[in-house]
Design an enzyme around this catalytic site. Structure first.
Site, PDB file in Angstrom:
ATOM      1  N   LYS A 111       0.120 -14.792  14.910  1.00  0.00           N
ATOM      2  CA  LYS A 111      -1.248 -15.300  15.002  1.00  0.00           C
ATOM      3  C   LYS A 111      -1.858 -15.553  13.626  1.00  0.00           C
ATOM      4  O   LYS A 111      -2.594 -16.520  13.431  1.00  0.00           O
ATOM      5  CB  LYS A 111      -2.127 -14.315  15.784  1.00  0.00           C
ATOM      6  N   LYS A 194       4.343 -22.428  25.327  1.00  0.00           N
ATOM      7  CA  LYS A 194       3.692 -21.838  26.489  1.00  0.00           C
ATOM      8  C   LYS A 194       2.420 -22.607  26.835  1.00  0.00           C
ATOM      9  O   LYS A 194       1.697 -23.074  25.957  1.00  0.00           O
ATOM     10  CB  LYS A 194       3.328 -20.373  26.214  1.00  0.00           C
ATOM     11  N   LYS A 197      -4.619 -21.609  27.408  1.00  0.00           N
ATOM     12  CA  LYS A 197      -6.000 -22.046  27.600  1.00  0.00           C
ATOM     13  C   LYS A 197      -6.682 -22.385  26.294  1.00  0.00           C
ATOM     14  O   LYS A 197      -7.780 -22.938  26.291  1.00  0.00           O
ATOM     15  CB  LYS A 197      -6.788 -20.987  28.374  1.00  0.00           C
TER      16      LYS A 197
END
Length: 331
Positions: A111, A194, A197
């Site tokens: 991240k 993946k 959202k």
């Protein structure tokens, strides 16, 4: 019954990958477990969130979970920040965990990327708070995907070190409940990533609030290739977009990938996408309709979370108070 804890971040609109990878599994686990389902809004702010949007999305996530079949009467549904035990135990675990353990966490590296010095300290110690989320209830089962298994291993390391440091057998070891294979859903625009959202393109995902027209449009535009569908699974090698669409169909229809290919093998993507649209609409639209109904009742959603938080405190506060006493905090 084994006590189960699971959390989901209330950021963005839940999408099909969230549903198949987590929410649908939660609904099934309710039959045989004592469940606590948590909207982890404290984890959400490890990256900046607009306050009004976070509040709205917390209610939206609550609505999707209820519409999907989470039973907030039999089990407990609440938002993390409403139960102070999470933060209290999270700080204790910041002091129990070792820097070397956190340095090995691959999700932070993924991240943060090259700009890790610019990210919040909260993102770095996120796994300690995750351990507190679970152990504040002495939960012994946590449904996790592959990307969270390392954090659960850290949870057990923290529990073991706490017990060793204070000469007790206080926190239990936690079991990872890995969802069934086939639930990993990839982006409709790139079959190697993946479904997310947070993807900038809404065309990359099926959102759990999409209506039939939106679903049909997204599947029609979903990336595929020029070859016909194969008749056997080996033919999906090096065809990530084809594999993803077949996997979505198989998972929602409750059939094996081989069965899908026997039915559609040799056909182009046109007929298959039409059939896939029907399956996705059948699964998503009833949830979307109920979600929209619940969103028109924000008072009910707030009451549901408030009642869940009250019930969660009854479990967590005595456990965390005892942990505080064990380490020497004066009450």
């Amino acid at each position: 019954m084994q006590r189960l804890f699971s959390g989901i971040q209330p950021t963005g609109i839940p999408q099909l990958g969230n549903y198949l990878g987590a929410i649908r599994n939660w609904v099934a686990l309710q039959r045989d477990h004592e469940c606590l389902f948590c909207l982890v809004d404290m984890h959400a702010i490890t990256t900046w969130q607009d306050p009004a949007t976070l509040r709205q999305q917390t209610l939206a996530q609550t609505a999707v979970l209820l519409a999907s079949g989470i039973d907030a009467q039999k089990h407990i549904l609440f938002n993390q920040s409403a139960v102070s035990a999470h933060a209290r135990l999270g700080w204790i675990f910041n002091c129990v965990a070792r820097l070397g353990w956190l340095n090995r966490m691959t999700q932070f590296k993924d991240k943060a990327g090259k700009d890790r010095e610019k990210h919040s300290a909260g993102l770095y110690v996120y796994p300690d708070l995750m351990a507190a989320d679970i152990l504040a209830y002495k939960a012994t089962a946590v449904p996790v995907g592959e990307d969270q298994k390392q954090h659960l291993e850290l949870t057990n390391d923290i529990a073991q070190k706490f017990n060793h440091d204070y000469g007790v057998e206080f926190f239990p070891q936690v079991e990872a409940l890995i969802p069934p294979q086939g639930a990993r859903v990839m982006s409709l625009r790139d079959g190697t990533k993946k479904m997310s959202k947070s993807d900038p393109s809404a065309q990359s995902r099926i959102e759990m609030t999409d209506d039939a027209d939106a679903i049909a449009n997204k599947i029609k535009r979903a990336k595929s290739d020029s070859e016909a569908l194969p008749s056997e699974e080996a033919g999906l090698e090096n065809r990530p977009e084809a594999r993803n669409l077949v996997t979505i169909y198989a998972t929602l229809a409750g059939v094996a990938t081989a069965d899908v290919l026997r039915q559609f093998g040799g056909q182009g993507f046109g007929p298959f996408k039409a059939a896939l649209t029907e399956v996705v609409v059948g699964a998503v639209c009833p949830i979307a309709t109920e979600t929209q109904r619940l969103l028109r009742e924000p008072g009910f959603l707030c009451d549901t979370l408030r009642e869940g938080a009250n019930r969660a405190r009854v479990i967590a506060d005595p456990i965390v108070s005892e942990a505080e006493a064990l380490i020497g905090f004066l009450k």
